[in-house]
Design a protein around this motif. Sequence first.
Motif, PDB file in Angstrom:
ATOM      1  N   SER A  65     -58.460   0.939 -71.920  1.00 56.01           N
ATOM      2  CA  SER A  65     -57.169   0.322 -72.242  1.00 56.01           C
ATOM      3  C   SER A  65     -55.993   1.089 -71.636  1.00 56.01           C
ATOM      4  N   GLN A  66     -54.951   0.336 -71.344  1.00 56.82           N
ATOM      5  CA  GLN A  66     -53.690   0.893 -70.835  1.00 56.82           C
ATOM      6  C   GLN A  66     -52.567   0.309 -71.681  1.00 56.82           C
ATOM      7  N   SER A  67     -51.656   1.168 -72.085  1.00 55.65           N
ATOM      8  CA  SER A  67     -50.471   0.680 -72.794  1.00 55.65           C
ATOM      9  C   SER A  67     -49.321   1.623 -72.472  1.00 55.65           C
ATOM     10  N   VAL A  68     -48.151   1.250 -72.904  1.00 55.11           N
ATOM     11  CA  VAL A  68     -46.989   2.120 -72.647  1.00 55.11           C
ATOM     12  C   VAL A  68     -47.155   3.453 -73.363  1.00 55.11           C
ATOM     13  N   ALA A  69     -48.018   3.473 -74.397  1.00 57.57           N
ATOM     14  CA  ALA A  69     -48.231   4.708 -75.151  1.00 57.57           C
ATOM     15  C   ALA A  69     -49.262   5.629 -74.482  1.00 57.57           C
ATOM     16  N   THR A  70     -49.980   5.101 -73.482  1.00 56.14           N
ATOM     17  CA  THR A  70     -51.000   5.913 -72.815  1.00 56.14           C
ATOM     18  C   THR A  70     -50.336   7.049 -72.044  1.00 56.14           C
ATOM     19  N   ALA A  71     -50.784   8.267 -72.304  1.00 57.08           N
ATOM     20  CA  ALA A  71     -50.232   9.426 -71.593  1.00 57.08           C
ATOM     21  C   ALA A  71     -50.423   9.245 -70.095  1.00 57.08           C
ATOM     22  N   GLU A  72     -49.471   9.725 -69.322  1.00 49.63           N
ATOM     23  CA  GLU A  72     -49.510   9.549 -67.862  1.00 49.63           C
ATOM     24  C   GLU A  72     -50.800  10.098 -67.262  1.00 49.63           C
TER      25      GLU A  72
END
Length: 202
Positions: free
Chosen positions: A132-139
């Motif tokens: 998963s990818q979200s805006v909360a995923t650390a860079e």
Amino acid sequence: MTPLAAIHVGNKQLGLDEDTARDLYERVTGKRSLREMNDRELRLIITEHRQRGFKPAEKGLQGPFAKKLQALWIAAWNLGIVRDRRDAAMLSFIKRQTGIQHTRFLLDADDAAKAIDALKAWMTREAGVDWSQSVATAEWLRPSGAKIALAQWHVLSVLKAVDPKGFRQFVWDNAKPLDQMTERDWPAVMNALGDMVRKAKA
């Protein structure tokens, strides 16, 4: 392919930077430069690469989705869920998923997605890879390699081979700081962790 060319391809596939490669050369042959080595010593380096998971692409592995599928297959092998890392085994898997015998005939994105999605689902189910990818995923956790490496660490934790909280320290010891890692940096970490997974499961 000449021994020199094979070594350079192996270094790239295994994600070895120049210093790491020279350390490997010195450990195996006592020499830090390929130019100083004879043919037997060059072949010792190739043998070492193969033991670390390097395998030249089998002849004829072509098609627009071949590299992605091969990368996922090797990642699954490094997670300990694929037992045979050869391209022939991957092609058998692709045929089961799509009915298509070879990557060179796998030209439709929907057909390729059947194999890619099946591989990813298998890696999630058997090894806990979180795609998963979200805006909360650390860079640092956005590259696929980071997601796979983190899942490898979890597998090793379950096998009691590593400290569950030691992932950041492992990456620090063996690569760049997490916030500086790119997709190209992760294969070396995944290969090192893959060796650990296979030893822990043996």
